[in-house]
Scaffold this motif. Structure first.
Motif: not given
Length: 248
Positions: A14-29
């Motif tokens: 989750g520190n880069s790419g798809i993982g990081k962007e998914t982590a950002r979205l999940f956290a915002s939700e």
């Protein structure tokens, strides 16, 4: 209410790419997100970027002991989890004639063995009704040049996920596969595609994709959010998020 309010999500890689962007979205939700990565400084920087109370864990997805350490930490911190996204992976494109034993083992250790034992280790912590998302690749089902070993290491994940969907049915845990096509992430640099070559590469790829362009990490993140939050009757599928490239 946010779609993942008070859910606990672990995203490997989750520190880069798809993982990081998914982590950002999940956290915002509203999710409490834990990301993993192999380099502490990169993990720390990603946590700062994601915000919303995300936390990081430094570990190697290929190392079973690191999965066990992660499980112990999550158990102590949260007690249980709701979403496990097995996303960490490696890729090095080579023709079969140039693949060494070390390169072969590196791909299968992270992309295949790491996913299997990550799920084995973390699944006992998933609450009833939770879900697992496994990041595979279009290369697992479509023949792409120099992808042979990478494709093989990813192809096993579909069999894992379908079996897990039945193994975990009594706990109502859904298991689905997210299969990206070419995406604009840092991985392009790791494949040796420099800034000068990137426009030509993207043009070449775009001609193979009906959507006419590469995907964006946020588009994959939204697909992961669907699988995690709103796709409550979706189980055991492979979701191709590839702009239609699997059709060509």
């Amino acid at each position: 209410m946010k779609m993942l309010q008070d859910k606990v999500a672990i995203i490997t890689g989750g520190n880069s790419g798809i993982g990081k962007e998914t982590a950002r979205l999940f956290a915002s939700e509203g999710a409490k997100v834990v990301i993993t990565g192999r380099r502490q400084n990169v993990v720390d920087a990603a946590v700062d970027e994601i915000g919303n109370g995300a936390t990081g864990f430094c570990g190697d997805a290929a190392d079973i002991a690191d999965h066990q350490r992660l499980a112990a930490r999550v158990r102590d911190q949260f007690g249980a989890i709701d979403i496990y996204m097995a996303n960490a992976g490696v890729i090095n494109l080579l023709p079969s004639s140039m693949v060494t034993e070390e390169e072969y083992d590196r791909h299968f250790a992270t992309n295949t063995r790491g996913v299997f034992f990550g799920v084995q280790t973390l699944a006992p912590l998933i609450r009833e009704g939770g879900n697992i998302i496994v990041t595979s690749s279009l290369a697992a089902t479509k023949i792409l040049p120099q992808h042979t070993v990478y494709a093989g290491s990813k192809a096993a994940l579909a069999a894992f996920a379908r079996n897990w969907a039945l193994e975990f049915k009594d706990r109502k845990i859904r298991v689905n596969i997210l299969s990206p096509g070419p995406v604009e992430t840092e991985i392009l640099g790791k494949l040796g595609i420099g800034e000068a070559e990137r426009p030509a590469f993207e043009q070449q790829m775009s001609e193979l994709i009906p959507a006419g362009r590469l995907g964006r990490p946020e588009e994959l993140a939204r697909a992961a959010l669907f699988l995690a939050a709103t796709g409550t009757f979706v189980n055991g599928i492979e979701l191709h998020v590839d702009g239609g490239m699997s059709l060509t």
